[in-house]
Design a protein around this motif. Structure first.
Motif, PDB file in Angstrom:
ATOM      1  N   ASN A 103     -23.441 -56.599 -20.039  1.00  0.00           N
ATOM      2  CA  ASN A 103     -23.812 -55.474 -21.096  1.00  0.00           C
ATOM      3  C   ASN A 103     -22.549 -55.009 -21.826  1.00  0.00           C
ATOM      4  O   ASN A 103     -22.491 -54.429 -23.093  1.00  0.00           O
ATOM      5  CB  ASN A 103     -24.100 -54.281 -20.293  1.00  0.00           C
ATOM      6  N   PHE A 104     -21.342 -55.529 -21.493  1.00  0.00           N
ATOM      7  CA  PHE A 104     -20.062 -54.772 -21.894  1.00  0.00           C
ATOM      8  C   PHE A 104     -19.048 -55.706 -21.465  1.00  0.00           C
ATOM      9  O   PHE A 104     -18.815 -56.213 -20.287  1.00  0.00           O
ATOM     10  CB  PHE A 104     -19.579 -53.626 -21.463  1.00  0.00           C
ATOM     11  N   VAL A 105     -17.966 -55.695 -22.504  1.00  0.00           N
ATOM     12  CA  VAL A 105     -16.641 -56.629 -21.879  1.00  0.00           C
ATOM     13  C   VAL A 105     -15.503 -55.651 -22.113  1.00  0.00           C
ATOM     14  O   VAL A 105     -15.224 -55.283 -23.035  1.00  0.00           O
ATOM     15  CB  VAL A 105     -16.422 -57.853 -22.792  1.00  0.00           C
ATOM     16  N   THR A 106     -14.745 -55.578 -20.870  1.00  0.00           N
ATOM     17  CA  THR A 106     -13.651 -54.857 -20.832  1.00  0.00           C
ATOM     18  C   THR A 106     -12.342 -55.324 -21.073  1.00  0.00           C
ATOM     19  O   THR A 106     -12.339 -56.668 -21.279  1.00  0.00           O
ATOM     20  CB  THR A 106     -13.737 -53.707 -19.667  1.00  0.00           C
ATOM     21  N   LEU A 107     -11.173 -54.753 -20.665  1.00  0.00           N
ATOM     22  CA  LEU A 107     -10.155 -55.510 -20.808  1.00  0.00           C
ATOM     23  C   LEU A 107      -9.811 -56.486 -19.670  1.00  0.00           C
ATOM     24  O   LEU A 107     -10.550 -56.464 -18.681  1.00  0.00           O
ATOM     25  CB  LEU A 107      -8.661 -54.417 -20.878  1.00  0.00           C
ATOM     26  N   PRO A 108      -9.082 -57.613 -19.587  1.00  0.00           N
ATOM     27  CA  PRO A 108      -8.398 -58.348 -18.660  1.00  0.00           C
ATOM     28  C   PRO A 108      -8.176 -57.728 -17.314  1.00  0.00           C
ATOM     29  O   PRO A 108      -7.665 -56.460 -17.534  1.00  0.00           O
ATOM     30  CB  PRO A 108      -7.427 -59.329 -19.078  1.00  0.00           C
ATOM     31  N   ASN A 109      -8.435 -58.414 -16.204  1.00  0.00           N
ATOM     32  CA  ASN A 109      -8.190 -57.876 -14.895  1.00  0.00           C
ATOM     33  C   ASN A 109      -6.565 -57.230 -14.956  1.00  0.00           C
ATOM     34  O   ASN A 109      -6.025 -56.371 -14.556  1.00  0.00           O
ATOM     35  CB  ASN A 109      -8.210 -58.614 -13.802  1.00  0.00           C
ATOM     36  N   THR A 110      -5.638 -58.222 -15.636  1.00  0.00           N
ATOM     37  CA  THR A 110      -4.206 -57.857 -15.624  1.00  0.00           C
ATOM     38  C   THR A 110      -3.992 -56.564 -16.337  1.00  0.00           C
ATOM     39  O   THR A 110      -2.741 -55.862 -16.447  1.00  0.00           O
ATOM     40  CB  THR A 110      -3.259 -59.174 -16.053  1.00  0.00           C
ATOM     41  N   GLU A 111      -4.810 -55.955 -17.143  1.00  0.00           N
ATOM     42  CA  GLU A 111      -4.470 -54.933 -17.977  1.00  0.00           C
ATOM     43  C   GLU A 111      -5.505 -53.619 -17.262  1.00  0.00           C
ATOM     44  O   GLU A 111      -6.057 -52.972 -18.014  1.00  0.00           O
ATOM     45  CB  GLU A 111      -4.863 -55.109 -19.274  1.00  0.00           C
ATOM     46  N   ASP A 112      -5.960 -53.962 -16.023  1.00  0.00           N
ATOM     47  CA  ASP A 112      -6.691 -53.022 -15.324  1.00  0.00           C
ATOM     48  C   ASP A 112      -8.125 -52.704 -15.942  1.00  0.00           C
ATOM     49  O   ASP A 112      -8.492 -51.518 -16.319  1.00  0.00           O
ATOM     50  CB  ASP A 112      -5.945 -51.439 -15.272  1.00  0.00           C
ATOM     51  N   GLY A 113      -8.756 -53.848 -16.295  1.00  0.00           N
ATOM     52  CA  GLY A 113     -10.045 -53.749 -17.054  1.00  0.00           C
ATOM     53  C   GLY A 113     -10.995 -52.668 -16.437  1.00  0.00           C
ATOM     54  O   GLY A 113     -11.763 -51.908 -16.969  1.00  0.00           O
ATOM     55  N   VAL A 114     -11.291 -52.890 -15.031  1.00  0.00           N
ATOM     56  CA  VAL A 114     -12.040 -52.061 -14.542  1.00  0.00           C
ATOM     57  C   VAL A 114     -11.744 -50.807 -14.419  1.00  0.00           C
ATOM     58  O   VAL A 114     -12.675 -49.750 -14.678  1.00  0.00           O
ATOM     59  CB  VAL A 114     -12.370 -52.776 -13.032  1.00  0.00           C
ATOM     60  N   ALA A 115     -10.581 -50.418 -14.194  1.00  0.00           N
ATOM     61  CA  ALA A 115     -10.096 -48.926 -13.992  1.00  0.00           C
ATOM     62  C   ALA A 115     -10.190 -48.172 -15.514  1.00  0.00           C
ATOM     63  O   ALA A 115     -10.753 -47.449 -15.588  1.00  0.00           O
ATOM     64  CB  ALA A 115      -8.739 -48.910 -13.772  1.00  0.00           C
ATOM     65  N   VAL A 116      -9.818 -48.998 -16.441  1.00  0.00           N
ATOM     66  CA  VAL A 116      -9.981 -48.383 -18.012  1.00  0.00           C
ATOM     67  C   VAL A 116     -11.619 -48.361 -18.260  1.00  0.00           C
ATOM     68  O   VAL A 116     -11.945 -47.105 -18.980  1.00  0.00           O
ATOM     69  CB  VAL A 116      -9.499 -49.561 -18.994  1.00  0.00           C
ATOM     70  N   PHE A 117     -12.552 -49.248 -17.855  1.00  0.00           N
ATOM     71  CA  PHE A 117     -13.779 -48.793 -18.139  1.00  0.00           C
ATOM     72  C   PHE A 117     -14.280 -47.570 -17.441  1.00  0.00           C
ATOM     73  O   PHE A 117     -15.136 -46.771 -18.049  1.00  0.00           O
ATOM     74  CB  PHE A 117     -14.596 -50.185 -17.505  1.00  0.00           C
ATOM     75  N   LEU A 118     -13.832 -47.437 -16.175  1.00  0.00           N
ATOM     76  CA  LEU A 118     -14.216 -46.333 -15.301  1.00  0.00           C
ATOM     77  C   LEU A 118     -13.765 -45.006 -15.918  1.00  0.00           C
ATOM     78  O   LEU A 118     -14.569 -43.849 -15.896  1.00  0.00           O
ATOM     79  CB  LEU A 118     -14.045 -46.584 -13.916  1.00  0.00           C
ATOM     80  N   LYS A 119     -12.773 -45.088 -16.553  1.00  0.00           N
ATOM     81  CA  LYS A 119     -12.076 -43.960 -17.115  1.00  0.00           C
ATOM     82  C   LYS A 119     -12.931 -43.609 -18.551  1.00  0.00           C
ATOM     83  O   LYS A 119     -13.059 -42.335 -18.589  1.00  0.00           O
ATOM     84  CB  LYS A 119     -10.523 -44.142 -17.342  1.00  0.00           C
ATOM     85  N   GLU A 120     -13.009 -44.610 -19.069  1.00  0.00           N
ATOM     86  CA  GLU A 120     -13.618 -44.426 -20.432  1.00  0.00           C
ATOM     87  C   GLU A 120     -15.394 -44.128 -20.308  1.00  0.00           C
ATOM     88  O   GLU A 120     -15.901 -43.590 -21.202  1.00  0.00           O
ATOM     89  CB  GLU A 120     -13.650 -45.615 -21.397  1.00  0.00           C
ATOM     90  N   HIS A 121     -15.856 -44.725 -19.323  1.00  0.00           N
ATOM     91  CA  HIS A 121     -17.457 -44.437 -18.844  1.00  0.00           C
ATOM     92  C   HIS A 121     -17.640 -43.777 -17.659  1.00  0.00           C
ATOM     93  O   HIS A 121     -17.991 -44.750 -16.581  1.00  0.00           O
ATOM     94  CB  HIS A 121     -18.036 -45.737 -19.174  1.00  0.00           C
TER      95      HIS A 121
END
Length: 267
Positions: free
Chosen positions: A246-264
């Motif tokens: 449903n969504f593509v976040t940043l790469p793992n080396t750029e903390d993609g999961v954390a960035v997604f959780l912060k923004e959503h």
């Protein structure tokens, strides 16, 4: 966004390095863990996951190991699906002809014959240490104890892996999942389980996959991503994973999961 369960792959997804989660990821998980069950889902053995559970402060949650072949909640085994010892013996015989080495895994047991660079990498990345002994001795030990394998890793060269893969497919495709990790590695797991089937086993009363948000990067994450209520691929994910997300976040080396959780925010 309101979800009851967060399920995440580890390597290439939640981990920002080869072996650890970032402080940013820990912070974001800490914000939601009291309201959203956070479950780690990996091809790793339990020992390679528990230190990450401790880092994230989610030890009270179950872990899904070996791509769903083993589910553990604390000291309790919820489900265990093994590769039959006869299949292990046959795979060993096929590999031995081509001088391909095996890594054998059952729960927290890990056996290899040689301390190769590949094995040393896994030790560094997973903080787990194998027992070094002949594969025949390991198979005999398991036979005597009535055990099978939760995972088999074939470690060869590109040429030997290219040669044996179609042979393994022809012989075992009905019973086992074969996964080419890279040019030299082949992972083998039970056919009847997956990350998706394991998550489904952990759903509580009145919960469905629509209550799950999941994160992944590789082929073994496709089903989990596709059938979750919301599936997120990291930027470094395979195109097949991105295609069903449903969504593509940043790469793992750029903390993609954390960035997604912060923004959503989930809570």
């Amino acid at each position: 966004m309101k979800y009851k369960i967060l399920c995440s792959d580890l390597d290439g997804t939640l981990l920002s390095t080869k072996s650890d989660v970032s402080e940013s990821t820990i912070s974001e998980i800490n914000k939601i863990k009291s309201a959203v069950r956070t479950i780690l889902v990996s091809a790793r053995m339990p020992r390679g996951m528990r230190y990450l559970q401790r880092r994230l402060g989610i030890e009270e949650q179950p872990i899904i190991c070996y791509n769903g072949a083993l589910i553990i909640d604390g000291d309790e085994i919820i489900t265990s699906t093994e590769i039959a010892i006869d299949h292990v013996k046959e795979i060993f015989a096929m590999a031995n002809v081509r001088q391909i080495k095996l890594g054998l895994y059952h729960n927290d047991e890990w056996y290899v014959e040689e301390n190769t660079e590949r094995v040393r990498k896994e030790i560094r990345y997973t903080q787990a240490t194998p027992v070094f002994r002949d594969t025949e001795a390991s198979i005999l030990d398991w036979s005597n104890r009535g055990l099978g394998a939760h995972k088999i890793m074939l470690m060869g060269t590109k040429d030997t892996s290219d040669a044996i893969y179609p042979e393994l497919e022809e012989r075992f495709s009905k019973d086992l999942n074969l996964y080419r990790s890279n040019d030299t590695l082949i992972e083998i797991a039970p056919k009847s389980v997956s990350k998706l089937t394991a998550i489904q086993k952990l759903l509580q009363e009145n919960e469905t996959m629509e209550d799950v948000i999941s994160f992944g990067d590789n082929y073994n994450d496709v089903e989990m991503i596709q059938y979750s209520g919301y599936g997120v691929a990291v930027g470094n994910a395979r195109e097949e994973v991105k295609a069903v997300s449903n969504f593509v976040t940043l790469p793992n080396t750029e903390d993609g999961v954390a960035v997604f959780l912060k923004e959503h925010p989930l809570v």
